[in-house]
Design a protein around this motif. Structure first.
Motif, PDB file in Angstrom:
ATOM      1  N   GLU A 249       0.824  -1.211   0.000  1.00  0.00           N
ATOM      2  CA  GLU A 249       0.000   0.000   0.000  1.00  0.00           C
ATOM      3  C   GLU A 249       0.856   1.257   0.000  1.00  0.00           C
ATOM      4  OE1 GLU A 249      -3.028   2.502   2.954  1.00  0.00           O
ATOM      5  OE2 GLU A 249      -2.447   0.442   3.480  1.00  0.00           O
ATOM      6  N   TRP A 250       1.891   1.252   0.844  1.00  0.00           N
ATOM      7  CA  TRP A 250       2.717   2.456   0.990  1.00  0.00           C
ATOM      8  C   TRP A 250       3.709   2.581  -0.156  1.00  0.00           C
ATOM      9  CZ3 TRP A 250       0.249   5.424   4.078  1.00  0.00           C
ATOM     10  CH2 TRP A 250      -0.508   4.879   5.108  1.00  0.00           C
ATOM     11  N   ALA A 251       4.153   1.465  -0.710  1.00  0.00           N
ATOM     12  CA  ALA A 251       5.017   1.524  -1.902  1.00  0.00           C
ATOM     13  C   ALA A 251       4.263   2.141  -3.069  1.00  0.00           C
ATOM     14  CB  ALA A 251       5.519   0.127  -2.255  1.00  0.00           C
ATOM     15  N   ARG A 252       3.000   1.722  -3.248  1.00  0.00           N
ATOM     16  CA  ARG A 252       2.185   2.297  -4.326  1.00  0.00           C
ATOM     17  C   ARG A 252       1.993   3.796  -4.106  1.00  0.00           C
ATOM     18  NH1 ARG A 252      -2.645   3.946  -4.258  1.00  0.00           N
ATOM     19  NH2 ARG A 252      -3.094   2.913  -2.266  1.00  0.00           N
ATOM     20  N   ARG A 253       1.714   4.185  -2.862  1.00  0.00           N
ATOM     21  CA  ARG A 253       1.505   5.606  -2.546  1.00  0.00           C
ATOM     22  C   ARG A 253       2.787   6.405  -2.789  1.00  0.00           C
ATOM     23  NH1 ARG A 253      -2.953   7.484   0.260  1.00  0.00           N
ATOM     24  NH2 ARG A 253      -2.771   9.597   1.130  1.00  0.00           N
ATOM     25  N   ALA A 254       3.926   5.822  -2.440  1.00  0.00           N
ATOM     26  CA  ALA A 254       5.203   6.495  -2.680  1.00  0.00           C
ATOM     27  C   ALA A 254       5.472   6.636  -4.172  1.00  0.00           C
ATOM     28  CB  ALA A 254       6.339   5.718  -2.012  1.00  0.00           C
ATOM     29  N   GLY A 255       5.140   5.593  -4.950  1.00  0.00           N
ATOM     30  CA  GLY A 255       5.330   5.674  -6.398  1.00  0.00           C
ATOM     31  C   GLY A 255       4.476   6.766  -7.014  1.00  0.00           C
ATOM     32  N   GLU A 256       3.246   6.920  -6.521  1.00  0.00           N
ATOM     33  CA  GLU A 256       2.359   7.962  -7.052  1.00  0.00           C
ATOM     34  C   GLU A 256       2.872   9.359  -6.733  1.00  0.00           C
ATOM     35  OE1 GLU A 256      -1.308   6.911  -5.221  1.00  0.00           O
ATOM     36  OE2 GLU A 256      -1.783   5.323  -6.683  1.00  0.00           O
ATOM     37  N   ALA A 257       3.720   9.477  -5.698  1.00  0.00           N
ATOM     38  CA  ALA A 257       4.254  10.785  -5.312  1.00  0.00           C
ATOM     39  C   ALA A 257       5.431  11.219  -6.175  1.00  0.00           C
ATOM     40  CB  ALA A 257       4.679  10.762  -3.840  1.00  0.00           C
ATOM     41  N   MET A 258       5.986  10.298  -6.981  1.00  0.00           N
ATOM     42  CA  MET A 258       7.138  10.663  -7.806  1.00  0.00           C
ATOM     43  C   MET A 258       6.717  11.626  -8.917  1.00  0.00           C
ATOM     44  SD  MET A 258       9.776   9.200  -6.521  1.00  0.00           S
ATOM     45  CE  MET A 258      10.915   9.522  -7.875  1.00  0.00           C
ATOM     46  N   PRO A 259       7.587  12.601  -9.248  1.00  0.00           N
ATOM     47  CA  PRO A 259       7.245  13.568 -10.296  1.00  0.00           C
ATOM     48  C   PRO A 259       7.033  12.887 -11.645  1.00  0.00           C
ATOM     49  CG  PRO A 259       9.148  14.302  -9.020  1.00  0.00           C
ATOM     50  CD  PRO A 259       8.879  12.888  -8.619  1.00  0.00           C
ATOM     51  N   ALA A 260       6.141  13.439 -12.447  1.00  0.00           N
ATOM     52  CA  ALA A 260       5.798  12.862 -13.747  1.00  0.00           C
ATOM     53  C   ALA A 260       7.008  12.673 -14.663  1.00  0.00           C
ATOM     54  CB  ALA A 260       4.738  13.723 -14.433  1.00  0.00           C
ATOM     55  N   PRO A 261       7.987  13.593 -14.705  1.00  0.00           N
ATOM     56  CA  PRO A 261       9.129  13.394 -15.616  1.00  0.00           C
ATOM     57  C   PRO A 261       9.937  12.133 -15.324  1.00  0.00           C
ATOM     58  CG  PRO A 261       9.018  15.686 -14.902  1.00  0.00           C
ATOM     59  CD  PRO A 261       8.036  14.933 -14.071  1.00  0.00           C
ATOM     60  N   TYR A 262       9.763  11.550 -14.129  1.00  0.00           N
ATOM     61  CA  TYR A 262      10.518  10.344 -13.771  1.00  0.00           C
ATOM     62  C   TYR A 262       9.717   9.074 -14.045  1.00  0.00           C
ATOM     63  CZ  TYR A 262      14.024  13.217 -11.454  1.00  0.00           C
ATOM     64  OH  TYR A 262      15.022  14.128 -11.204  1.00  0.00           O
ATOM     65  N   ALA A 263       8.536   9.205 -14.610  1.00  0.00           N
ATOM     66  CA  ALA A 263       7.650   8.043 -14.762  1.00  0.00           C
ATOM     67  C   ALA A 263       8.319   6.892 -15.496  1.00  0.00           C
ATOM     68  CB  ALA A 263       6.375   8.468 -15.485  1.00  0.00           C
ATOM     69  N   GLY A 264       9.103   7.184 -16.525  1.00  0.00           N
ATOM     70  CA  GLY A 264       9.749   6.127 -17.293  1.00  0.00           C
ATOM     71  C   GLY A 264      10.950   5.516 -16.611  1.00  0.00           C
ATOM     72  N   ARG A 265      11.328   6.064 -15.447  1.00  0.00           N
ATOM     73  CA  ARG A 265      12.502   5.545 -14.744  1.00  0.00           C
ATOM     74  C   ARG A 265      12.161   4.980 -13.368  1.00  0.00           C
ATOM     75  NH1 ARG A 265      16.886   9.365 -13.819  1.00  0.00           N
ATOM     76  NH2 ARG A 265      15.765  11.242 -14.418  1.00  0.00           N
ATOM     77  N   VAL A 266      10.884   4.854 -13.067  1.00  0.00           N
ATOM     78  CA  VAL A 266      10.443   4.380 -11.753  1.00  0.00           C
ATOM     79  C   VAL A 266       9.647   3.095 -11.902  1.00  0.00           C
ATOM     80  CG1 VAL A 266       9.062   4.902  -9.706  1.00  0.00           C
ATOM     81  CG2 VAL A 266      10.365   6.726 -10.820  1.00  0.00           C
ATOM     82  N   MET A 267       9.935   2.131 -11.037  1.00  0.00           N
ATOM     83  CA  MET A 267       9.151   0.896 -10.977  1.00  0.00           C
ATOM     84  C   MET A 267       8.752   0.652  -9.528  1.00  0.00           C
ATOM     85  SD  MET A 267      10.147  -2.988 -12.133  1.00  0.00           S
ATOM     86  CE  MET A 267       9.954  -2.582 -13.872  1.00  0.00           C
ATOM     87  N   VAL A 268       7.488   0.287  -9.324  1.00  0.00           N
ATOM     88  CA  VAL A 268       6.994  -0.091  -7.997  1.00  0.00           C
ATOM     89  C   VAL A 268       6.828  -1.598  -7.977  1.00  0.00           C
ATOM     90  CG1 VAL A 268       5.117   0.124  -6.338  1.00  0.00           C
ATOM     91  CG2 VAL A 268       5.844   2.126  -7.655  1.00  0.00           C
ATOM     92  N   SER A 269       7.477  -2.246  -7.027  1.00  0.00           N
ATOM     93  CA  SER A 269       7.442  -3.706  -6.936  1.00  0.00           C
ATOM     94  C   SER A 269       6.415  -4.151  -5.909  1.00  0.00           C
ATOM     95  CB  SER A 269       8.823  -4.239  -6.535  1.00  0.00           C
ATOM     96  OG  SER A 269       8.763  -5.634  -6.257  1.00  0.00           O
ATOM     97  N   THR A 270       5.633  -5.167  -6.258  1.00  0.00           N
ATOM     98  CA  THR A 270       4.666  -5.741  -5.323  1.00  0.00           C
ATOM     99  C   THR A 270       5.245  -6.941  -4.584  1.00  0.00           C
ATOM    100  OG1 THR A 270       3.754  -7.125  -7.090  1.00  0.00           O
ATOM    101  CG2 THR A 270       2.716  -4.977  -6.735  1.00  0.00           C
TER     102      THR A 270
END
Length: 391
Positions: free
Chosen positions: A224-245
């Protein structure tokens, strides 16, 4: 390992010098096998020497080979790595390093060091920054060059609840009173999320600062908190961020390293496919892209290449001097990316394994011209080199 900029400087320094380049795959864990590379390379070294006709040059080659036996570089002391590389000249050992990937066994004597196998290892040099989060904390790691480094000094924690006014109870109607326990639970949940969001702001700032312009980011921990942290990342980093379940706080460091390596591979492949497809779209008369050997050679010769894309299969192409093409592009300020996954497959299918993003358009040649045997300068066929790849 050298950075791409340092590697370009190294090429300029040794570009006019005969260099013995040695790549060797070895993960040495048995002390009895620490000298095994000497016998394994013997045949390749003899074969390379036999390709030299001039006796004076043979003497230079022999002096370069002798430096393999020097205390420096400490090749025998490299433990647990997947392989190593050495650049040696008649005047001394110029560079030696372990590698995070297993290179092909390669011995080459030619002007300047051979760097195409090194470019494949550079993919592992691009770091992955890992954040493991829960509702009250974030721990950080750095993965690069096949090694994981904890970053405890950067850890974050949500402070205990600050004293202040109690949460105002929600309004209750005369007929439908809200149970006190439910009010307290909802209040705690809101405060918990608000505290996490404040921490996520600090976490985001740290991750973006660490990742800079090219680092990858992997977020794991409590889902839950990993997903929330991923959503907080700035949009320009979207292609460089992965959230693992699947990456959680119970994962040991070996598992974190493996997850980081896997994330880098997936993110690199996805980003690479976008870049390659963009080049195909930009290509054509007056466009800012080129693909296929003849078109890329012309673009390199014109100094127009900003970013050169190559597949692993292209780097092993025996029909012409790939090394000269890559060096020529780097000497003219181009960056080189070795593609993987779907991006590499698309390059091989549509472009013979090579494409380029251009700084400015170049005029298309009057004819398709250029053969796969053309040199990087777009002129005569590439000169043969003394090389040996033992079976």
């Amino acid at each position: 390992m050298r950075t791409p900029a340092e590697l370009t400087g190294f090429l300029r320094e040794l570009g006019a010098t005969k260099v013995l380049t040695v790549y060797y795959p070895a993960r040495v864990t048995d002390p009895a096998q620490r000298h095994a590379w000497r016998a394994a390379l013997g045949t390749a070294l003899r074969s390379a020497r036999q390709g030299i006709a001039d006796s004076a040059e043979q003497a230079e080659f022999d002096r370069a080979v002798a430096y393999l036996d020097d205390p420096w570089p400490p090749i025998d002391g490299v433990w647990g790595t997947r392989g190593w590389v050495a650049f040696l000249t008649a005047d001394g050992a110029r560079y030696a390093s372990s590698l995070p990937v297993a290179p092909p066994t390669l011995v080459v004597w030619r002007l300047g060091p051979v760097i195409t196998p090194y470019l494949r290892a550079l993919k592992q040099h691009r770091p992955v920054f890992v954040a493991l989060v829960d509702s009250r904390s974030a721990q950080f790691y750095r993965y690069a060059d096949d090694a994981l480094t904890p970053l405890p000094d950067l850890a974050l924690a949500v402070p205990d609840d600050e004293p202040g006014s109690p949460e105002r109870p929600a309004a209750r109607g005369a007929s439908h009173a809200t149970p006190r326990g439910k009010i307290d639970t909802e209040g705690r949940t809101r405060r918990k999320r608000a505290a996490f969001d404040r921490m996520a702001g600090a976490m985001t700032a740290r991750l973006t600062d660490l990742a800079g312009d090219d680092g990858w980011i992997l977020i794991g921990g409590t889902p839950e908190w990993a997903r929330r942290a991923g959503e907080a990342m700035p949009a320009p980093y979207a292609g460089r961020v992965m959230v693992s379940t699947t990456l959680d706080h119970g994962t040991d460091e070996a598992g974190i390293a493996e997850a980081a390596k896997h994330a880098a591979s997936q993110l690199r492949a996805a980003q690479g496919l976008i870049l390659v497809q963009d080049v195909f779209e930009r290509s054509g008369a007056g466009g800012h892209g080129a693909y296929g050997v003849p078109a890329v050679q012309r673009a390199v010769h014109a100094g127009a290449v900003n970013l050169l894309f190559a597949s692993p299969r292209f780097l092993n192409e025996p029909s012409f001097d790939v090394e000269a093409l890559v060096r020529s592009a780097m000497a003219r300020g181009a960056e080189v990316e070795v593609m993987s996954g779907d991006a590499a497959a698309e390059l091989d299918r549509r472009a013979d394994g090579v494409a380029a993003r251009l700084r400015y358009p170049i005029e298309r040649a009057a004819t398709s011209g250029g053969a796969a045997g053309d040199s990087a300068s777009g002129g005569s066929p590439a000169a043969p080199v003394a090389a040996a790849r033992p079976a």
